[in-house]
Enzyme design. Structure first.
Site, PDB file in Angstrom:
ATOM      1  N   HIS A 179      -3.654  29.342  15.662  1.00 56.32           N
ATOM      2  CA  HIS A 179      -5.068  28.976  15.910  1.00 56.32           C
ATOM      3  C   HIS A 179      -5.753  29.515  16.869  1.00 56.32           C
ATOM      4  CE1 HIS A 179      -3.010  26.166  18.588  1.00 56.32           C
ATOM      5  NE2 HIS A 179      -4.142  25.303  18.878  1.00 56.32           N
ATOM      6  N   ARG A 189     -13.298  21.506  12.531  1.00 52.13           N
ATOM      7  CA  ARG A 189     -13.878  21.160  14.086  1.00 52.13           C
ATOM      8  C   ARG A 189     -12.732  20.702  14.751  1.00 52.13           C
ATOM      9  NH1 ARG A 189     -18.749  22.441  14.191  1.00 52.13           N
ATOM     10  NH2 ARG A 189     -20.054  22.959  12.442  1.00 52.13           N
ATOM     11  N   ASP A 190     -12.268  21.099  15.893  1.00 54.97           N
ATOM     12  CA  ASP A 190     -11.171  20.341  17.444  1.00 54.97           C
ATOM     13  C   ASP A 190     -11.803  18.661  17.072  1.00 54.97           C
ATOM     14  OD1 ASP A 190      -9.270  21.424  18.967  1.00 54.97           O
ATOM     15  OD2 ASP A 190      -9.823  19.788  19.433  1.00 54.97           O
ATOM     16  N   VAL A 226      -0.325  22.450  19.227  1.00 59.34           N
ATOM     17  CA  VAL A 226       0.426  23.184  18.092  1.00 59.34           C
ATOM     18  C   VAL A 226       0.749  23.735  18.070  1.00 59.34           C
ATOM     19  CG1 VAL A 226      -0.752  22.635  15.661  1.00 59.34           C
ATOM     20  CG2 VAL A 226      -1.457  21.194  17.542  1.00 59.34           C
ATOM     21  N   HIS A 239      -8.957  29.604  19.191  1.00 61.57           N
ATOM     22  CA  HIS A 239     -10.494  28.007  19.209  1.00 61.57           C
ATOM     23  C   HIS A 239     -11.168  29.338  19.550  1.00 61.57           C
ATOM     24  CE1 HIS A 239      -7.901  24.845  20.565  1.00 61.57           C
ATOM     25  NE2 HIS A 239      -6.638  25.618  21.457  1.00 61.57           N
TER      26      HIS A 239
HETATM   27  P1  DGP Z   1      -3.279  24.072  21.991  1.00 62.41           P
HETATM   28  O1  DGP Z   1      -4.055  22.947  22.395  1.00 62.41           O
HETATM   29  O2  DGP Z   1      -4.213  25.333  21.876  1.00 62.41           O
HETATM   30  O3  DGP Z   1      -2.752  23.832  21.087  1.00 62.41           O
HETATM   31  O4  DGP Z   1      -5.129  23.939  20.509  1.00 62.41           O
HETATM   32  C1  DGP Z   1      -4.476  22.209  19.597  1.00 62.41           C
HETATM   33  C2  DGP Z   1      -5.895  21.787  19.359  1.00 62.41           C
HETATM   34  O5  DGP Z   1      -6.233  21.027  18.077  1.00 62.41           O
HETATM   35  C3  DGP Z   1      -6.098  20.818  19.978  1.00 62.41           C
HETATM   36  O6  DGP Z   1      -7.497  20.752  20.854  1.00 62.41           O
HETATM   37  C4  DGP Z   1      -7.112  19.294  19.906  1.00 62.41           C
HETATM   38  C5  DGP Z   1      -6.255  19.699  17.949  1.00 62.41           C
HETATM   39  N1  DGP Z   1      -6.027  18.590  17.227  1.00 62.41           N
HETATM   40  C6  DGP Z   1      -5.302  18.182  17.369  1.00 62.41           C
HETATM   41  N2  DGP Z   1      -4.505  17.319  16.578  1.00 62.41           N
HETATM   42  C7  DGP Z   1      -6.273  17.989  15.535  1.00 62.41           C
HETATM   43  C8  DGP Z   1      -6.251  16.469  14.947  1.00 62.41           C
HETATM   44  O7  DGP Z   1      -5.333  16.365  13.574  1.00 62.41           O
HETATM   45  N3  DGP Z   1      -7.329  17.305  14.427  1.00 62.41           N
HETATM   46  C9  DGP Z   1      -8.380  18.655  14.368  1.00 62.41           C
HETATM   47  N4  DGP Z   1      -9.098  18.400  13.666  1.00 62.41           N
HETATM   48  N5  DGP Z   1      -7.995  18.837  15.720  1.00 62.41           N
HETATM   49  C10 DGP Z   1      -6.589  18.843  16.329  1.00 62.41           C
END
Ligand code: DGP
Length: 114
Positions: A100, A29-30, A96, A102
């Site tokens: 990934h 989960r995000d 990140v 979404h």
């Molecule tokens: P993007 O902006 O497309 O690179 O999406 C990165 C996503 O990663 C963003 O929606 C938030 C998520 N995210 C960042 N840090 C963490 C974390 O520590 N844990 C989780 N579960 N999600 C994270």
């Protein structure tokens, strides 16, 4: 990659809320959900951006989408609809640098995305 957040999740050093895992894929989960269902589906192999995909790694994309399909089914959003999207580089909002997918659903989605 020792300094990659998502590689640390794959290695078990950081424990996200996992919803799916197999030999090649991890989904969790995000942390900042943008929809009632918001899951990130990643390859366990480190690939920084979709620009770094090649013929050898491209089959992983199919595995990510198959995982997304299962996750959507499990979440009950397969029929109502969901969005699967990857951001590439800063102009698209990538934050990140480990690819990934979404998977977002559970609310109406606008188009085009912002
Ligand atoms: P993007 O902006 O497309 O690179 O999406 C990165 C996503 O990663 C963003 O929606 C938030 C998520 N995210 C960042 N840090 C963490 C974390 O520590 N844990 C989780 N579960 N999600 C994270």
């Amino acid at each position: 990659m020792s300094d990659c957040l998502f590689c640390k999740m794959v290695a078990g050093e950081i424990k996200p809320d996992v919803v799916y895992e197999d030999d090649d894929v991890l989904a969790f989960r995000d942390v900042n959900p943008q929809a009632p269902t918001h899951v990130l589906v990643i390859p366990k192999q480190h690939i920084a951006t979709t620009n770094d995909l090649d013929a050898a790694t491209a089959p992983l994309l199919g595995k990510l989408f198959l995982a997304a399909k299962q996750i959507a089914g499990d979440a009950g959003i397969a029929e109502s609809g969901y969005r699967s999207v990857m951001n590439c580089n800063p102009g698209a909002g990538q934050s990140v640098y480990h690819i990934h997918l979404h998977v977002l659903g559970g609310r109406p989605m606008g188009w085009p995305p912002g």
